[in-house]
Motif scaffolding. Structure first.
Motif, mmCIF file in Angstrom:
data_model
loop_
_atom_site.group_PDB
_atom_site.id
_atom_site.type_symbol
_atom_site.label_atom_id
_atom_site.label_comp_id
_atom_site.label_asym_id
_atom_site.label_seq_id
_atom_site.Cartn_x
_atom_site.Cartn_y
_atom_site.Cartn_z
ATOM 1 N N SER A 92 26.921 8.687 54.963
ATOM 2 C CA SER A 92 26.309 9.297 53.779
ATOM 3 C C SER A 92 24.822 8.934 53.630
ATOM 4 C CB SER A 92 27.076 8.828 52.538
ATOM 5 O OG SER A 92 27.017 7.402 52.494
ATOM 6 N N ALA A 93 24.228 8.319 54.649
ATOM 7 C CA ALA A 93 22.807 7.915 54.535
ATOM 8 C C ALA A 93 21.918 9.141 54.307
ATOM 9 C CB ALA A 93 22.382 7.192 55.806
ATOM 10 N N THR A 94 20.933 8.977 53.426
ATOM 11 C CA THR A 94 20.039 10.107 53.132
ATOM 12 C C THR A 94 18.877 10.106 54.114
ATOM 13 O OG1 THR A 94 18.653 8.786 51.675
ATOM 14 C CG2 THR A 94 20.556 9.880 50.656
ATOM 15 N N LYS A 95 18.147 11.228 54.143
ATOM 16 C CA LYS A 95 16.959 11.348 55.006
ATOM 17 C C LYS A 95 15.956 10.251 54.693
ATOM 18 C CE LYS A 95 16.370 16.170 56.188
ATOM 19 N NZ LYS A 95 16.174 17.404 55.470
ATOM 20 N N GLU A 96 15.793 9.959 53.394
ATOM 21 C CA GLU A 96 14.823 8.944 52.971
ATOM 22 C C GLU A 96 15.244 7.562 53.494
ATOM 23 O OE1 GLU A 96 16.122 11.277 50.896
ATOM 24 O OE2 GLU A 96 14.249 12.448 50.918
ATOM 25 N N GLN A 97 16.539 7.291 53.402
ATOM 26 C CA GLN A 97 17.017 5.981 53.880
ATOM 27 C C GLN A 97 16.800 5.858 55.395
ATOM 28 O OE1 GLN A 97 21.011 6.309 52.302
ATOM 29 N NE2 GLN A 97 20.476 5.231 50.414
ATOM 30 N N ILE A 98 17.025 6.952 56.106
ATOM 31 C CA ILE A 98 16.815 6.940 57.564
ATOM 32 C C ILE A 98 15.325 6.724 57.870
ATOM 33 C CG2 ILE A 98 16.928 8.377 59.662
ATOM 34 C CD1 ILE A 98 19.533 9.608 58.428
ATOM 35 N N SER A 99 14.451 7.448 57.164
ATOM 36 C CA SER A 99 13.000 7.290 57.423
ATOM 37 C C SER A 99 12.547 5.875 57.095
ATOM 38 C CB SER A 99 12.133 8.229 56.579
ATOM 39 O OG SER A 99 12.720 9.426 56.454
ATOM 40 N N HIS A 100 13.123 5.315 56.057
ATOM 41 C CA HIS A 100 12.745 3.943 55.685
ATOM 42 C C HIS A 100 13.084 2.973 56.826
ATOM 43 C CE1 HIS A 100 12.212 0.232 53.486
ATOM 44 N NE2 HIS A 100 13.466 -0.105 53.773
ATOM 45 N N VAL A 101 14.278 3.126 57.405
ATOM 46 C CA VAL A 101 14.681 2.228 58.499
ATOM 47 C C VAL A 101 13.755 2.429 59.706
ATOM 48 C CG1 VAL A 101 16.532 1.704 60.139
ATOM 49 C CG2 VAL A 101 17.061 1.979 57.715
ATOM 50 N N VAL A 102 13.435 3.695 60.003
ATOM 51 C CA VAL A 102 12.529 3.973 61.128
ATOM 52 C C VAL A 102 11.191 3.261 60.894
ATOM 53 C CG1 VAL A 102 11.173 5.811 62.243
ATOM 54 C CG2 VAL A 102 13.617 6.146 61.807
ATOM 55 N N GLU A 103 10.666 3.374 59.681
ATOM 56 C CA GLU A 103 9.379 2.725 59.363
ATOM 57 C C GLU A 103 9.460 1.207 59.520
ATOM 58 O OE1 GLU A 103 8.002 3.906 55.473
ATOM 59 O OE2 GLU A 103 8.171 6.011 56.119
ATOM 60 N N ARG A 104 10.548 0.656 59.014
ATOM 61 C CA ARG A 104 10.699 -0.820 59.095
ATOM 62 C C ARG A 104 10.779 -1.280 60.558
ATOM 63 N NH1 ARG A 104 9.150 -4.365 57.554
ATOM 64 N NH2 ARG A 104 10.861 -5.868 57.614
#
Ligand code: PEP
Ligand code: MN
Length: 338
Positions: free
Chosen positions: A8-20
């Motif tokens: 159920s991860a959102t696009k924003e949560q995925i982008s946040h992990v990529v950034e981190r």
């Protein structure tokens, strides 16, 4: 490290992990599965502890260590099998792709006769060496650019895409002008500067296993291509050096089965170089398919006794047609998509 996002991860949560991941000094590789997204954190000098701490980030299900030194080629990172498209021919899609043709391109007539015959017999790609890695400098070294032109002509006539070896970094541009798939020969498997140069192309690569390379070394060579940006990689088991001298090489069938477990990349077998003996090409082709090979590379010559290279392991034209007939009637192997 692999960050498994929850379903159920959102696009924003995925982008946040990529950034981190990037902030921590790693490359982030996003792999979108049917149900969930997996993000690979790949590199050597990043801040590992901070990636582990991402377990606490929203949308993250788990952070796990990739067990092998090869990362991007690993099935741990990508479950879904890679399908490599070579001029419209799909390798790794569940069928057996056959690449056939002479060891060396010797003349226009020799190549065209072979190309028409292998096409009629059901081959999917045309092979032919233009630049030949020969053990002795006194042996036929290949026709070079002239052979590339002849390959293109034969491809236009038959519709078969071409696979041919690129031996040196300096030939990458010229071979890329003509070839649909660039072959890295066994002797060049660990030519890292060649691999780096091929990695920045999108052109599919056929990466042969080095005669003395371990499976780990072979997959790490493939990792160079993926890490540099080229995902279109097909592996080829072509026999390794062992104490046995009755065959030219020892075709490592277990390697095919194991690499299919370890990696999502397609794997084909080359029983011609793998055995060096014409009569063994057919049985070892079937054995390779039974072991899970996604395809075969077969040397074919209109008159093997006159071949300028590898005549003893080359099938003649009726011999190849017979093999294709036998393969066509062999039981179809079931391939799981994931
Ligand atoms: C070839 O395919 O013609 C060839 C030279 O193969 P390898 O690099 O496996 O010896
Ligand atoms: Mn050969």
């Amino acid at each position: 490290m692999i960050v498994n996002m929850s379903a159920s991860a959102t696009k924003e949560q995925i982008s946040h992990v990529v950034e981190r991941i990037q902030e921590c000094g790693y490359q982030a590789h996003l792999i979108q599965g049917a149900e969930r997204t997996v993000i690979g954190a790949v590199g050597s000098n990043g801040r590992r502890a901070e990636i582990e701490a991402l377990r606490a980030a929203p949308g993250v299900q788990d952070v796990i260590q990739i067990a092998h030194p090869f990362k991007l080629v690993s099935r741990q990172l990508q479950q879904r099998r890679t399908i490599v498209d070579v001029g419209g021919v799909q390798i790794g899609a569940g069928n057996v792709t056959v690449m056939a043709g002479p060891c060396s391109v010797e003349s226009g007539e020799q190549l065209m006769e072979t190309a028409l015959a292998v096409k009629a017999a059901g081959a999917n790609l045309l092979r032919g060496g233009a630049y030949k890695p020969r053990t002795s400098p006194y042996d036929f070294q290949g026709l070079g650019v002239e052979a590339l032109r002849l390959l293109r002509e034969a491809s236009e006539e038959t519709g078969l895409p071409i696979v041919t070896e690129v031996m040196s970094e300096t030939d990458v541009e010229i071979v890329a002008e003509y070839a649909d798939m660039m072959q890295v020969g066994a002797r060049n498997m660990q030519n890292f500067s060649l691999l780096r140069k091929l990695a920045i192309l999108e052109r599919p690569i056929l990466l042969k296993r080095g005669p003395s390379a371990t499976i780990k070394e072979w997959l790490l060579a493939a990792e160079y291509l993926l890490a540099g940006g080229n995902k279109n990689v097909v592996l080829c088991e072509r026999g390794i050096k062992t104490f046995e001298t009755a065959t030219r090489n020892t075709l490592d069938l277990a390697a095919i089965a194991l690499v299919k477990e370890l990696s999502h990349l397609p794997v084909i077998a080359d029983p011609s170089h793998g055995t060096g003996i014409r009569s063994l090409v057919s049985p070892m082709s079937k054995a390779a398919i039974a072991a899970g090979a996604d395809g075969l590379m077969i040397e074919v010559h209109p008159c093997p006794e006159r071949a300028l290279s590898d005549g003893p392991q080359s099938l003649d034209l009726p011999g190849f047609a017979e093999l294709m007939k036998e393969l066509g009637t062999a039981p179809v192997r079931e391939v799981k998509a994931a």
